[in-house]
Motif scaffolding. Structure first.
Motif, short mmCIF file in Angstrom:
data_model
loop_
_atom_site.label_atom_id
_atom_site.label_comp_id
_atom_site.label_asym_id
_atom_site.label_seq_id
_atom_site.Cartn_x
_atom_site.Cartn_y
_atom_site.Cartn_z
N PHE A 108 38.23 67.08 -4.64
CA PHE A 108 38.02 66.08 -3.89
C PHE A 108 38.07 66.01 -2.42
N LYS A 109 37.35 65.35 -1.61
CA LYS A 109 37.57 65.46 -0.26
C LYS A 109 38.12 64.60 0.53
N LYS A 110 38.48 64.90 1.60
CA LYS A 110 39.50 63.88 2.45
C LYS A 110 39.27 62.45 2.38
N SER A 111 38.07 61.94 2.33
CA SER A 111 37.43 60.25 2.22
C SER A 111 37.99 59.86 0.56
N VAL A 112 38.30 60.68 -0.02
CA VAL A 112 38.77 60.47 -1.42
C VAL A 112 40.20 59.82 -1.40
N PHE A 113 40.82 60.98 -0.90
CA PHE A 113 42.26 60.60 -0.69
C PHE A 113 42.58 59.37 0.33
N GLU A 114 41.68 59.25 1.31
CA GLU A 114 41.83 58.17 2.04
C GLU A 114 41.67 56.67 1.32
N ALA A 115 40.65 56.93 0.26
CA ALA A 115 40.33 55.68 -0.56
C ALA A 115 41.53 55.41 -1.40
N VAL A 116 42.09 56.48 -1.95
CA VAL A 116 43.13 56.33 -2.77
C VAL A 116 44.44 55.75 -2.06
N SER A 117 44.83 56.15 -0.81
CA SER A 117 45.70 55.60 -0.26
C SER A 117 45.54 54.17 0.10
N TYR A 118 44.26 53.91 0.52
CA TYR A 118 43.91 52.35 0.82
C TYR A 118 44.15 51.61 -0.45
N ALA A 119 43.70 52.10 -1.42
CA ALA A 119 43.76 51.34 -2.86
C ALA A 119 45.39 51.25 -3.43
N LYS A 120 46.26 52.15 -3.14
CA LYS A 120 47.45 52.20 -3.42
C LYS A 120 48.06 50.93 -2.51
N ALA A 121 47.81 51.00 -1.23
CA ALA A 121 48.31 49.91 -0.20
C ALA A 121 48.01 48.62 -0.91
N ILE A 122 46.75 48.25 -1.41
CA ILE A 122 46.19 46.99 -1.94
C ILE A 122 47.23 46.70 -3.25
N ALA A 123 47.40 47.76 -3.99
CA ALA A 123 48.19 47.71 -5.25
C ALA A 123 49.48 47.09 -4.84
N ASP A 124 50.06 47.75 -3.80
CA ASP A 124 51.43 47.13 -3.61
C ASP A 124 51.27 46.13 -2.88
N GLN A 125 50.38 45.42 -2.12
CA GLN A 125 50.20 44.21 -1.70
C GLN A 125 50.24 43.08 -2.66
N THR A 126 49.56 43.63 -3.67
CA THR A 126 49.38 42.68 -4.98
C THR A 126 50.43 42.92 -6.13
N GLY A 127 51.21 43.80 -5.87
CA GLY A 127 52.41 44.14 -6.93
C GLY A 127 51.96 44.62 -8.14
N THR A 128 50.99 45.42 -8.02
CA THR A 128 50.41 46.20 -9.35
C THR A 128 50.32 47.55 -9.26
N ASN A 129 49.52 48.20 -10.37
CA ASN A 129 49.61 49.69 -10.25
C ASN A 129 48.03 50.01 -9.83
N LEU A 130 48.09 51.49 -9.66
CA LEU A 130 46.70 52.07 -9.11
C LEU A 130 46.19 52.92 -10.34
N THR A 131 45.22 52.64 -10.76
CA THR A 131 44.39 53.92 -11.51
C THR A 131 43.27 54.51 -11.12
N ALA A 132 43.11 55.56 -11.24
CA ALA A 132 42.03 56.36 -10.72
C ALA A 132 40.89 56.56 -11.67
N VAL A 133 39.78 56.78 -11.62
CA VAL A 133 38.60 57.16 -12.55
C VAL A 133 38.05 58.27 -11.65
N SER A 134 37.89 59.35 -12.65
CA SER A 134 37.15 60.61 -12.05
C SER A 134 35.81 60.94 -13.00
N ILE A 135 34.62 61.39 -12.48
CA ILE A 135 33.59 61.70 -13.46
C ILE A 135 33.17 62.86 -13.03
N GLY A 136 33.09 63.82 -14.08
CA GLY A 136 32.56 65.06 -13.75
C GLY A 136 33.86 66.16 -14.14
#
Lengths: 245, 323
Positions: B14-42
Motif C-alpha cells: 500500500f502506498k501513502k495515498s491509500v493510508f490517506e484514503a483510509v484515514s479520510y474514510a475513518k473520519a467519515i465513519a466517525d462523522q456518521t457513527g459507523t464502522n469502516l471496512t476496507a476491501v483489498s484486491i490482489g
C-alpha cells in the motif's frame, strides 16, 4: 469502422475563472469556448485511424445550441458528422447516460473521449459510458493501435505504463501522446458547414449530484525574495520557516 | 450503514495515498457513527492488511482471486460494488489515482451513486445534506458538490488529507466475489513501472523545470536537486512538447494537476495554464531570471537569478544541511 468521439465545450485555457450569483454559477461573460483540448486529441486519433477511407468519425456532444460552434470546429478538424444531444449537461453521470443511450442506437467499434474536461475535471464520462454499456473502458491512454477487431492500448499509471489488450467494443479516454492535435485547414473549415449535425432529445435520468457553490483559491501572501548570491539561505528558510524539508 | 474504502495495492504494497484514503474514510465513519471496512484486491501480505487497523479499518475484505491479480477496472468495480452491498455500505472512498479514476465512475454507475472525484476536504454532513469540496477548473477553483443519491462515492486527491493514527482491532476476512467473464475482457499484457523513483501525483516535493533550462542536457541539476529532496521531477508544457522530457512529467492545466507540500519551479515563467495545475501546492518556490515573470505573484519564496548559478548553490547548501 466507426468511431464515436465525445467532445466537451469548455472555456479557453487562458480564461480567468470567476463566478456570479453568490458564487453559485460560472461567469460566462466574455468567455471564449473551445473543444476540450484532450477531446481534440481523441478526435485527432480517431481521424488518424479512419484515414484513407477506413472508417467514419462521429462527434457526440451533450449541450444546448450554444455548443454548435464548438461542434463545427470538430467537424472542421475532420469528423464526418455530429450528434448533439440537446440538454445542458448537469454532471458527468447525466452526460455519460445520454452518450450511452445514443450509442445503443448506433453501430460503433470504439468510443473515444479526452482524459478529463478542463472545466470540471471529472475524468468520469469514459468509464461511466463503459459501465452504462457494459463494455470495457480504459482510462488515460497514451497510445492506441487498432487492427479492425482488437486494440492494444497504453494506459498511464503512477511512475509507468500498462499495456492493455482488448477485443470487441470499448471506451478509452485519451491523454497527451495518443496523437498530434490536428489543426483545421481551409477546406475543412469550408466543408464543416455542410456536414450533418443531428440534434436529438435527451433521455430522463435521476439526479445524483449537483454543484452548489464555487470557491476561488485563497490569495497567497507576498513573495519573499532572496538575493541570488544568497540562494543557499533558501534551504534554511524552507527548513525552519516553511517547515517543508 | 457503513463506510467502505478500497485499498489499492501496488506490487503487494500500500502506498501513502491509500493510508490517506483510509484515514479520510475513518473520519467519515466517525462523522456518521459507523464502522469502516476496507476491501483489498490482489496478493497482499497479512501484515500489510492488518496495518490498515492502525488507521481505523476494523474489517478488511481480502480478495485474492488469481484472475484479479492485475488491475482490470471492470472486474474490480464489480468486486467493490459487491463488497459495498455485502457490507451495506452507503459511502465508498478510494484514492483519486490513475486506477481510481478508471474505477470510481464504474462503481458509481453500478450503485446509482453520485461521485465526487478529486475531493480535498471531509464532507459536510448536515441532516440529509451531504456536500464535498473538490478541485475544478484545473485548480483555478473549487466546487462544492452535493450528492443527492442514497449511495455516495468519493475519490480523494493525494496529499489533501493527512494520515492519522486511529488504531482499532482489525479482522481480515477472505472474500470471494462472483466474477463474470464479460468483466475480464480487457487483459493487461505488460506493466512497466519505475519503482525507484518518487511518482509525481503523490510526491510531497516536486522540482520542475521550464524552457529557461535551455535544453534536455541541462536536467542533471534538476534531477540532482530532486534526488537530494526525495522529490519527483516535473516540467512545463513547452518542455514536454519539445520532447525534452516525457509527457508524464507535464504539470499544468492540460497535464497533471498536483498539490505537493513544496513545488520548486526553475525557469518557468508561470503562464495561467501552468499555474492552474500547481497553485494548490502548499509552498511554492520560483527561480527565474526575469523579475517580471508572473509566477513570482503566486510564489511564497522567489529568487531572481540565473538558474545555472542558483541551482548549484542550492544543491551545495542542501548537502551541507543534510550532512
Amino acid at each position: 469502422m466507426k468511431i464515436l468521439v465525445c467532445i466537451s465545450h469548455v472555456p479557453d485555457t487562458t480564461t480567468k475563472i470567476t463566478f456570479t450569483n453568490d458564487n453559485t454559477q460560472f461567469n460566462t461573460a466574455g468567455v471564449q469556448y473551445i473543444v476540450n483540448p484532450y477531446d481534440e486529441l481523441a478526435l485527432s486519433k480517431a481521424i488518424e485511424l479512419c484515414e484513407g477511407g477506413k472508417g467514419t468519425v462521429t462527434v457526440v456532444n451533450v449541450g444546448d445550441s450554444s455548443t454548435d460552434p464548438t461542434i463545427r470546429k470538430a467537424l472542421a478538424i475532420g469528423a464526418d458528422d455530429a450528434v448533439r444531444i440537446n440538454a445542458v449537461p448537469r454532471d458527468a453521470y447525466f452526460t455519460a447516460f445520454q452518450i450511452a443511450e445514443y450509442a445503443k442506437t448506433t453501430d460503433f467499434d470504439m468510443i473515444l473521449t479526452g482524459r478529463e474536461s478542463i472545466d470540471y475535471n471529472g475524468a468520469q464520462v469514459a468509464a461511466m459510458v463503459g459501465e452504462f454499456l457494459d463494455i470495457p473502458s480504459i482510462s488515460i491512454i497514451k497510445k492506441l493501435d487498432f487492427d479492425g477487431s482488437s486494440a492494444v492500448l497504453e494506459r498511464e499509471i503512477e511512475g509507468g505504463k500498462e499495456v492493455v489488450n482488448v477485443s470487441g467494443k470499448f471506451v478509452a479516454s485519451c491523454a497527451e501522446g495518443v496523437a498530434e492535435p490536428k489543426i483545421p485547414n481551409m477546406r475543412g473549415i469550408m466543408s464543416a458547414r455542410s456536414k450533418p449535425l443531428v440534434v436529438i432529445e435527451a433521455a430522463p435520468i435521476d439526479e445524483v449530484a449537483k454543484i452548489v457553490q464555487f470557491e476561488t483559491p485563497p490569495a497567497r501572501g507576498a513573495v519573499k525574495l532572496i538575493p541570488a548570491e544568497d540562494a543557499a539561505s533558501l534551504i534554511s528558510l524552507l527548513h525552519t520557516e516553511a517547515k517543508v524539508i | 450503514m457503513s463506510v467502505l474504502v478500497y485499498v489499492e495495492q501496488v506490487e503487494g504494497k500500500f502506498k501513502k495515498s491509500v493510508f490517506e484514503a483510509v484515514s479520510y474514510a475513518k473520519a467519515i465513519a466517525d462523522q456518521t457513527g459507523t464502522n469502516l471496512t476496507a476491501v483489498s484486491i490482489g496478493q497482499v501480505e497479512q501484515g500489510q492488511l492488518e496495518e490498515l487497523g492502525q488507521y481505523g479499518a476494523s474489517k478488511v475484505l481480502n480478495v485474492e482471486a488469481g484472475e484479479l491479480k492485475n488491475f482490470v477496472n471492470q472486474a474490480y468495480a464489480a468486486v467493490i460494488a459487491e463488497a459495498a452491498q455485502k457490507e451495506s455500505a452507503d459511502i465508498i472512498v478510494l484514492s483519486n489515482s490513475f486506477s481510481g479514476k478508471g474505477l470510481a465512475p464504474r462503481i458509481a454507475v453500478k450503485l446509482k451513486a453520485g461521485l465526487v472525484d478529486g475531493a480535498v476536504e471531509l464532507p459536510k454532513i448536515d441532516g440529509g445534506i451531504f456536500q464535498v469540496k473538490k478541485t475544478a477548473f484545473s485548480g483555478k477553483a473549487f466546487a462544492v458538490t452535493e450528492l443527492t443519491s442514497a449511495v455516495k462515492v468519493i475519490a480523494l486527491n493525494p496529499n489533501a488529507f493527512g494520515i492519522k493514527d486511529a488504531p482499532v482491532s482489525v479482522e481480515v476476512e477472505s472474500f470471494s466475489p462472483a466474477l463474470q467473464s464479460k468483466d475480464l475482457v480487457a487483459v493487461i499484457k505488460e506493466i512497466v513501472r519505475a519503482t525507484d523513483k518518487v511518482t509525481l501525483p503523490d510526491a510531497e516535493i516536486v522540482v520542475s523545470g521550464g524552457r529557461g533550462l535551455k535544453g534536455p542536457e541541462n536536467w542533471g541539476m534538476v534531477e540532482e536537486l530532486a534526488g537530494l529532496l526525495g522529490a519527483a521531477t516535473a516540467c512545463s508544457k513547452p518542455v514536454s512538447d519539445a520532447d525534452w522530457r516525457p509527457h508524464s512529467e507535464h504539470v499544468g492545466q492540460t497535464g497533471i494537476a498536483i498539490s505537493p507540500n513544496l513545488y520548486i519551479a526553475i525557469g518557468i515563467s508561470g503562464a495561467i495554464q501552468h499555474l492552474a495545475g500547481v497553485s494548490s501546492s502548499k509552498v511554492i518556490v520560483v527561480i527565474n531570471k526575469d523579475p517580471e515573470a508572473p509566477f513570482f505573484k503566486v510564489a511564497d519564496y522567489g529568487i531572481v537569478g540565473d538558474a545555472f548559478e542558483v541551482v548549484p548553490q542550492l544543491i551545495e547548501a542542501l548537502k551541507k544541511h543534510q550532512a
